[in-house]
Motif scaffolding. Structure first.
Motif, PDB file in Angstrom:
ATOM      1  N   ARG A 231       0.832  -1.212   0.000  1.00  0.00           N
ATOM      2  CA  ARG A 231       0.000   0.000   0.000  1.00  0.00           C
ATOM      3  C   ARG A 231       0.861   1.254   0.000  1.00  0.00           C
ATOM      4  O   ARG A 231       0.553   2.234  -0.695  1.00  0.00           O
ATOM      5  CB  ARG A 231      -0.934  -0.006   1.223  1.00  0.00           C
ATOM      6  CG  ARG A 231      -2.121  -0.932   1.094  1.00  0.00           C
ATOM      7  CD  ARG A 231      -3.159  -0.668   2.176  1.00  0.00           C
ATOM      8  NE  ARG A 231      -2.645  -0.995   3.500  1.00  0.00           N
ATOM      9  CZ  ARG A 231      -2.744  -2.196   4.056  1.00  0.00           C
ATOM     10  NH1 ARG A 231      -3.310  -3.183   3.390  1.00  0.00           N
ATOM     11  NH2 ARG A 231      -2.279  -2.422   5.282  1.00  0.00           N
ATOM     12  N   GLU A 234       2.421   1.692  -3.479  1.00  0.00           N
ATOM     13  CA  GLU A 234       1.419   2.163  -4.444  1.00  0.00           C
ATOM     14  C   GLU A 234       1.134   3.652  -4.246  1.00  0.00           C
ATOM     15  O   GLU A 234       1.045   4.420  -5.213  1.00  0.00           O
ATOM     16  CB  GLU A 234       0.130   1.360  -4.303  1.00  0.00           C
ATOM     17  CG  GLU A 234      -0.971   1.802  -5.272  1.00  0.00           C
ATOM     18  CD  GLU A 234      -2.282   1.055  -5.066  1.00  0.00           C
ATOM     19  OE1 GLU A 234      -3.189   1.227  -5.896  1.00  0.00           O
ATOM     20  OE2 GLU A 234      -2.393   0.326  -4.060  1.00  0.00           O
ATOM     21  N   ALA A 235       1.006   4.075  -2.988  1.00  0.00           N
ATOM     22  CA  ALA A 235       0.719   5.483  -2.702  1.00  0.00           C
ATOM     23  C   ALA A 235       1.862   6.376  -3.168  1.00  0.00           C
ATOM     24  O   ALA A 235       1.630   7.441  -3.762  1.00  0.00           O
ATOM     25  CB  ALA A 235       0.472   5.677  -1.212  1.00  0.00           C
ATOM     26  N   ASP A 259      -5.712   1.110   6.706  1.00  0.00           N
ATOM     27  CA  ASP A 259      -5.453   0.887   5.289  1.00  0.00           C
ATOM     28  C   ASP A 259      -5.157   2.172   4.533  1.00  0.00           C
ATOM     29  O   ASP A 259      -4.874   2.137   3.334  1.00  0.00           O
ATOM     30  CB  ASP A 259      -6.665   0.201   4.633  1.00  0.00           C
ATOM     31  CG  ASP A 259      -6.838  -1.228   5.106  1.00  0.00           C
ATOM     32  OD1 ASP A 259      -5.856  -1.800   5.622  1.00  0.00           O
ATOM     33  OD2 ASP A 259      -7.960  -1.763   4.967  1.00  0.00           O
ATOM     34  N   ARG A 260      -5.231   3.301   5.220  1.00  0.00           N
ATOM     35  CA  ARG A 260      -5.042   4.572   4.527  1.00  0.00           C
ATOM     36  C   ARG A 260      -3.599   5.046   4.637  1.00  0.00           C
ATOM     37  O   ARG A 260      -2.974   4.956   5.701  1.00  0.00           O
ATOM     38  CB  ARG A 260      -5.975   5.643   5.102  1.00  0.00           C
ATOM     39  CG  ARG A 260      -5.975   6.906   4.232  1.00  0.00           C
ATOM     40  CD  ARG A 260      -6.908   7.975   4.713  1.00  0.00           C
ATOM     41  NE  ARG A 260      -6.883   9.112   3.795  1.00  0.00           N
ATOM     42  CZ  ARG A 260      -7.301  10.334   4.080  1.00  0.00           C
ATOM     43  NH1 ARG A 260      -7.787  10.584   5.290  1.00  0.00           N
ATOM     44  NH2 ARG A 260      -7.243  11.290   3.186  1.00  0.00           N
TER      45      ARG A 260
END
Length: 429
Positions: A231, A234-235, A259-260
């Motif tokens: 994650r 990807e960010a 998840d953020r």
């Protein structure tokens, strides 16, 4: 082949010596002398002095000195050299990062506005300090709020506010960015990009004080599993795409809450605070050499991995006068491989307001991330620097360069004063 390096410190200059071809260093007047050309077996090295912060003088230098040499690339790994390097690159028609892209990374408000249009999920709620209506809306919907300089460095002048009324009048300007405080843990992400393809070379987990100053970095990050790492990667890729940063190194700071992933800031250079050493120790990649050599096609140099996990730990103490400095201890859970203390008995210690107020650092290696976490906790609990309180303490130093780019946002400022015998702040785990 000639590589031009702007504003190198001695460590970066030594890394540049490993690259093939000719080197040309551009240094500010009065900058520390670089090491002699000892050990360099190929190519030549020149050192020129010019105030690259003076645009007119620097452009004249580019036209009269650099252009006739037909350099292959112009790069910088120092915060205040990034824009001059981009300007020279554009003026000479070379491959590199455009000045507009560099400005988006150095101007935190500009970055927020780009993300608002292209990748809003990476932003916290934010407002500019000179927009009273936006500031009021931000505080109405979020508390606490982080206030930071739009172009600040070194965790300097970062404050956590509960109410709009707490924002001083002199910070209600276009030079202040206000953001909703992002929860979770904070990580630094080192990335090398080529033609829009982004490769993460290392992720470090940060430990910070309550006042936002970084006191440790651990690599690999103990708190990120494979899914969390994916994650984050990807960010960061979406961030770099949104900003138009397609080539070269980058150092991005993010917060992960569930998840953020929230972006705190990014720069088109490698991270400071010894993060390059953590990359080298845990991956075998010489991150400084790679971050310089990408523009001349030098590839990514690799050596055997030295340690499964490593960390940098920074020393702090309560304001006052230094009375004692401890020697390097023997750790139960790790090994100290570097040790530097920058104060001695009799020296003043100022309040910990930015990274320049730290008192030294250690680099620690360990058998795994669990042991590394324990080694950091062990070292930070020790009274490395001891002080006695003074009636008056010299004012905090002005941040004069870009040696550290920290803007950590992991915890609220502590409300109690630190003890006079300074155990180090507990790292974010």
């Amino acid at each position: 082949m000639t590589l031009v390096v702007i504003g190198a410190n001695p460590t970066v200059a030594r890394a540049a010596e490993a690259l093939p071809g000719d080197l040309l260093h551009v240094q500010l007047p009065g900058a520390p002398a670089l090491d002699r050309n000892g050990g360099r077996t190929t190519g030549t090295r020149q050192v020129h002095t010019v105030d690259f912060h003076d645009r007119a003088a620097f452009l004249t230098f580019v036209d009269e000195v650099l252009k006739p040499l037909s350099p292959t690339a112009v790069v910088s790994l120092t915060e205040l050299g990034l824009e001059p390097a981009a300007v020279a690159t554009e003026r000479l028609g070379l491959r590199g990062v455009a000045p507009t892209v560099v400005r988006r990374t150095r101007d935190k408000l500009a970055m927020r506005r780009v993300l608002e249009r292209r990748a809003p999920q990476l932003n916290p709620a934010f407002a500019c300090g000179d927009d009273p209506d936006a500031v009021a809306r931000l505080f109405a919907g979020h508390s606490p709020v982080v206030a930071k300089p739009v172009s600040g460095v070194g965790s300097n002048a970062v404050a956590l506010l509960d109410r709009a009324a707490d924002l001083p009048a002199d910070r209600r300007t276009a030079g202040t960015l206000l953001e909703a405080f992002a929860g979770g843990l904070e990580f630094s992400v080192e990335t090398l990009s080529a033609g829009g393809r982004h490769t993460v070379v290392g992720i470090a987990q940060k430990g910070t004080t309550g006042g936002f100053v970084e006191v440790s970095h651990m690599m690999p990050p103990p708190a990120l599993d494979a899914a969390g790492r994916a994650r984050v990667e990807e960010a960061v890729g979406r961030l770099l795409d949104a900003l138009g940063l397609a080539d070269g190194p980058s150092h991005t700071e993010v917060k992960v809450d569930g998840d953020r992933v929230i972006v705190i800031e990014t720069h088109n250079r490698l991270g400071g605070d010894g993060i390059a050493d953590l990359v080298r120790l845990t991956t075998g990649i010489d991150w400084r050499v790679a971050a310089l050599g990408w523009a001349v096609g030098a590839g990514v140099p690799r050596a055997p991995v030295a340690a499964p996990a490593a960390a940098t730990v920074f020393f702090t103490a309560a304001p006052g006068t230094v009375t004692a400095v401890a020697p390097p201890p023997s750790l139960t859970h790790g090994t100290i491989v570097e040790w530097e203390i920058t104060v001695e008995p009799g020296d003043p210690v100022r309040p910990l307001r930015s990274s320049t107020d730290r008192l030294g650092m250690a680099v620690v290696t360990a058998a795994d991330t669990t042991a590394c976490l324990a080694a950091v906790a062990e070292l930070t609990a020790l009274p490395i620097v001891t002080t006695r309180p003074d009636v008056t303490v010299p004012p905090a130093r002005r941040v004069a360069d870009g040696r550290s780019t920290a803007r950590p946002e992991a915890a609220r400022p502590a409300s109690t004063a630190p003890p006079s015998t300074a155990a180090q702040p507990t790292p974010v785990a």
